[in-house]
Write a protein that holds these residues in place. Structure first.
Motif, PDB file in Angstrom:
ATOM      1  N   ASP A   1       0.816  -1.219   0.000  1.00  0.00           N
ATOM      2  CA  ASP A   1       0.000   0.000   0.000  1.00  0.00           C
ATOM      3  C   ASP A   1       0.851   1.270   0.000  1.00  0.00           C
ATOM      4  O   ASP A   1       0.592   2.204  -0.757  1.00  0.00           O
ATOM      5  CB  ASP A   1      -0.939   0.013   1.210  1.00  0.00           C
ATOM      6  CG  ASP A   1      -2.044  -1.028   1.103  1.00  0.00           C
ATOM      7  OD1 ASP A   1      -2.236  -1.562  -0.006  1.00  0.00           O
ATOM      8  OD2 ASP A   1      -2.692  -1.314   2.126  1.00  0.00           O
ATOM      9  N   LEU A   2       1.878   1.325   0.859  1.00  0.00           N
ATOM     10  CA  LEU A   2       2.699   2.529   0.939  1.00  0.00           C
ATOM     11  C   LEU A   2       3.441   2.760  -0.365  1.00  0.00           C
ATOM     12  O   LEU A   2       3.493   3.881  -0.879  1.00  0.00           O
ATOM     13  CB  LEU A   2       3.689   2.418   2.099  1.00  0.00           C
ATOM     14  CG  LEU A   2       4.656   3.612   2.263  1.00  0.00           C
ATOM     15  CD1 LEU A   2       3.875   4.909   2.482  1.00  0.00           C
ATOM     16  CD2 LEU A   2       5.613   3.363   3.423  1.00  0.00           C
TER      17      LEU A   2
ATOM     18  N   THR B   1       2.592   1.736  -3.309  1.00  0.00           N
ATOM     19  CA  THR B   1       1.628   2.120  -4.338  1.00  0.00           C
ATOM     20  C   THR B   1       1.397   3.614  -4.322  1.00  0.00           C
ATOM     21  O   THR B   1       1.376   4.274  -5.361  1.00  0.00           O
ATOM     22  CB  THR B   1       0.298   1.368  -4.129  1.00  0.00           C
ATOM     23  OG1 THR B   1       0.514  -0.029  -4.368  1.00  0.00           O
ATOM     24  CG2 THR B   1      -0.773   1.873  -5.082  1.00  0.00           C
ATOM     25  N   GLU B   2       1.249   4.172  -3.129  1.00  0.00           N
ATOM     26  CA  GLU B   2       1.071   5.628  -3.005  1.00  0.00           C
ATOM     27  C   GLU B   2       2.319   6.370  -3.460  1.00  0.00           C
ATOM     28  O   GLU B   2       2.229   7.378  -4.174  1.00  0.00           O
ATOM     29  CB  GLU B   2       0.749   5.981  -1.556  1.00  0.00           C
ATOM     30  CG  GLU B   2       0.571   7.473  -1.327  1.00  0.00           C
ATOM     31  CD  GLU B   2       0.165   7.809   0.092  1.00  0.00           C
ATOM     32  OE1 GLU B   2       0.325   8.980   0.489  1.00  0.00           O
ATOM     33  OE2 GLU B   2      -0.317   6.901   0.808  1.00  0.00           O
ATOM     34  N   GLN B   3       3.492   5.892  -3.077  1.00  0.00           N
ATOM     35  CA  GLN B   3       4.736   6.551  -3.481  1.00  0.00           C
ATOM     36  C   GLN B   3       4.896   6.555  -5.003  1.00  0.00           C
ATOM     37  O   GLN B   3       5.375   7.521  -5.576  1.00  0.00           O
ATOM     38  CB  GLN B   3       5.927   5.862  -2.822  1.00  0.00           C
ATOM     39  CG  GLN B   3       6.024   6.096  -1.329  1.00  0.00           C
ATOM     40  CD  GLN B   3       7.161   5.302  -0.696  1.00  0.00           C
ATOM     41  OE1 GLN B   3       7.194   4.070  -0.782  1.00  0.00           O
ATOM     42  NE2 GLN B   3       8.088   5.992  -0.074  1.00  0.00           N
TER      43      GLN B   3
ATOM     44  N   LEU C   1       2.458   6.580  -7.217  1.00  0.00           N
ATOM     45  CA  LEU C   1       1.528   7.564  -7.763  1.00  0.00           C
ATOM     46  C   LEU C   1       2.062   8.978  -7.588  1.00  0.00           C
ATOM     47  O   LEU C   1       1.692   9.884  -8.326  1.00  0.00           O
ATOM     48  CB  LEU C   1       0.162   7.429  -7.094  1.00  0.00           C
ATOM     49  CG  LEU C   1      -0.687   6.239  -7.573  1.00  0.00           C
ATOM     50  CD1 LEU C   1      -1.831   5.984  -6.604  1.00  0.00           C
ATOM     51  CD2 LEU C   1      -1.208   6.484  -8.980  1.00  0.00           C
TER      52      LEU C   1
ATOM     53  N   ASP D   1      -8.203   1.735  -4.414  1.00  0.00           N
ATOM     54  CA  ASP D   1      -7.469   2.592  -5.341  1.00  0.00           C
ATOM     55  C   ASP D   1      -8.174   3.932  -5.525  1.00  0.00           C
ATOM     56  O   ASP D   1      -7.532   4.989  -5.555  1.00  0.00           O
ATOM     57  CB  ASP D   1      -7.305   1.903  -6.695  1.00  0.00           C
ATOM     58  CG  ASP D   1      -6.172   0.885  -6.701  1.00  0.00           C
ATOM     59  OD1 ASP D   1      -5.216   1.065  -5.923  1.00  0.00           O
ATOM     60  OD2 ASP D   1      -6.250  -0.085  -7.470  1.00  0.00           O
TER      61      ASP D   1
ATOM     62  N   LEU E   1      -7.664   6.102  -2.544  1.00  0.00           N
ATOM     63  CA  LEU E   1      -6.297   6.629  -2.536  1.00  0.00           C
ATOM     64  C   LEU E   1      -6.164   7.803  -3.496  1.00  0.00           C
ATOM     65  O   LEU E   1      -5.563   8.833  -3.156  1.00  0.00           O
ATOM     66  CB  LEU E   1      -5.312   5.523  -2.909  1.00  0.00           C
ATOM     67  CG  LEU E   1      -3.837   5.933  -3.037  1.00  0.00           C
ATOM     68  CD1 LEU E   1      -3.328   6.558  -1.744  1.00  0.00           C
ATOM     69  CD2 LEU E   1      -2.982   4.729  -3.430  1.00  0.00           C
TER      70      LEU E   1
ATOM     71  N   ASP F   1      -7.718  10.769  -1.898  1.00  0.00           N
ATOM     72  CA  ASP F   1      -6.868  11.302  -0.829  1.00  0.00           C
ATOM     73  C   ASP F   1      -5.707  12.110  -1.397  1.00  0.00           C
ATOM     74  O   ASP F   1      -5.281  13.117  -0.804  1.00  0.00           O
ATOM     75  CB  ASP F   1      -6.332  10.159   0.036  1.00  0.00           C
ATOM     76  CG  ASP F   1      -7.417   9.502   0.883  1.00  0.00           C
ATOM     77  OD1 ASP F   1      -8.489  10.127   1.054  1.00  0.00           O
ATOM     78  OD2 ASP F   1      -7.194   8.374   1.352  1.00  0.00           O
ATOM     79  N   LEU F   2      -5.177  11.665  -2.543  1.00  0.00           N
ATOM     80  CA  LEU F   2      -4.051  12.352  -3.172  1.00  0.00           C
ATOM     81  C   LEU F   2      -4.505  13.518  -4.054  1.00  0.00           C
ATOM     82  O   LEU F   2      -3.664  14.194  -4.654  1.00  0.00           O
ATOM     83  CB  LEU F   2      -3.237  11.358  -4.012  1.00  0.00           C
ATOM     84  CG  LEU F   2      -2.557  10.215  -3.249  1.00  0.00           C
ATOM     85  CD1 LEU F   2      -1.871   9.264  -4.218  1.00  0.00           C
ATOM     86  CD2 LEU F   2      -1.565  10.753  -2.232  1.00  0.00           C
TER      87      LEU F   2
END
Length: 349
Positions: free
Chosen positions: A301-302, A304-306, A308, A331, A334, A337-338
């Motif tokens: 998960d972490l 994946t965010e990095q 993006l 997804d 996320l 959130d971003l």
């Protein structure tokens, strides 16, 4: 005659900034001038120490935002024909040549339409129909025609396809159906391809991509990292993709499947995977760079965010062809959130 790419010294120029630091060079060359890194420069990026990863991802994100914008393209995929493939792609559990647990199956038209509707309900704008074949036969092409017509009558979504290697007649037929984008991955660097597939050549795949582009369909072409290739071959692959100039590059991370020749490969480390994402964005500043298979196990998960926030601007939501993915809701949450908007539907090529 087979058309090939000359990528031995792809994009080599002598007008890069004099500063020898590769990220300083990339900031001027890629961010400011819009010119992707060459294969040699990508290799320098891949060789950066881990303590510079955050700096790399920040630059890759800036490049993505400037040259692609903040939108993220969301796609779902479904396999209309699973398993029983006659090819020996060493990463693939759908090959009929390996003792993997996947068995041949066909999806009927109502199930195909249902999958497209479920994909559209997630907010996705792209629905890709995939078949595990060397290339489509008449039965598959007839099913594609019927399926595309049924999907268009039920839901408003772009339809892409991935049916293996094509003849010119099949390319023309798919274009006439209104297929928006065609996926055919080169999979890896030309120099490493014989270690991955022996039943057909890298050049045969290139021929299909050339015909797809000429027919007016968008070209989707990427591959898999973590199959035993070297850093030099990853850089070579990035250079070859840049030469091809695809509209989209799906970036997969090997998820070793039981019964395949690559079942014992070690899963790529998260920092290594993120470095590859950043490097590919700097090589392909204007291309849709899509999270595809394996990101769940390579990045979590972490990570994946990095990713993006490090160059990725498209995702496949839901499950993949033979492996499970993240829940679409995860997804989409996320992305919210971003503050990354999902790309709106646009069928204009």
């Amino acid at each position: 005659m087979t058309e090939t790419l000359d990528v031995t010294n792809h994009g080599a120029r002598d007008d890069s900034p004099a500063d020898g630091d590769i990220l300083a060079v990339a900031r001027e060359q890629v961010l400011e001038q819009g010119r992707g890194l060459t294969a040699d420069q990508v290799l320098e990026v891949l060789g950066l120490p881990d303590e510079r990863l955050e700096e790399l991802l920040q630059l890759a994100h800036e490049v993505r935002m400037r040259h692609c914008g903040p939108e993220v393209e969301v796609e779902g995929i479904v396999s209309v024909k699973t398993g029983g493939c006659p090819e020996d792609c060493h990463f693939c559990s759908q090959s009929g040549l390996f003792p993997s647990p996947v068995r041949a199956a066909w999806l009927d038209i109502p199930s195909l339409v249902k999958a497209a509707e479920e994909t559209a309900a997630t907010g996705a704008t792209e629905f890709c129909i995939v078949a595990a074949v060397r290339g489509p036969d008449k039965r598959l092409m007839d099913q594609m025609r019927e399926g595309v017509k049924a999907i268009r009558g039920a839901v408003d979504i772009n339809i892409a396809a991935s049916l293996g290697m094509l003849t010119q007649e099949q390319v023309d037929e798919l274009a006439e159906m209104g297929i928006h984008r065609y996926n055919h991955n080169l999979e890896t660097a030309r120099s490493y391809f014989p270690n991955v597939v022996t039943t057909h050549s890298w050049e045969e795949r290139w021929d299909t991509l050339r015909m797809v582009r000429a027919a007016g369909m968008e070209v989707c072409c990427g591959g898999i990292v973590g199959m035993g290739e070297t850093a030099e071959q990853r850089a070579e692959f990035a250079g070859q993709l840049a030469e091809l100039e695809p509209d989209e590059v799906p970036l997969n991370f090997l998820n070793p499947r039981p019964g395949t020749p690559f079942e014992e490969q070690t899963v790529i480390e998260p920092r290594e995977a993120l470095k590859i994402i950043g490097a590919f964005r700097l090589a392909l500043p204007r291309t849709i760079l899509r999270y595809a298979g394996g990101r769940e196990i390579a990045l979590g998960d972490l990570g994946t965010e990095q990713g993006l926030l490090g160059g990725i601007n498209a995702v496949i939501v839901g499950n993949y062809l033979t492996t499970l993915g993240r829940k679409p809701e995860s997804d989409l949450e996320l992305l919210a959130d971003l503050q990354m908007p999902v790309k709106a539907l646009n069928q204009t090529l």
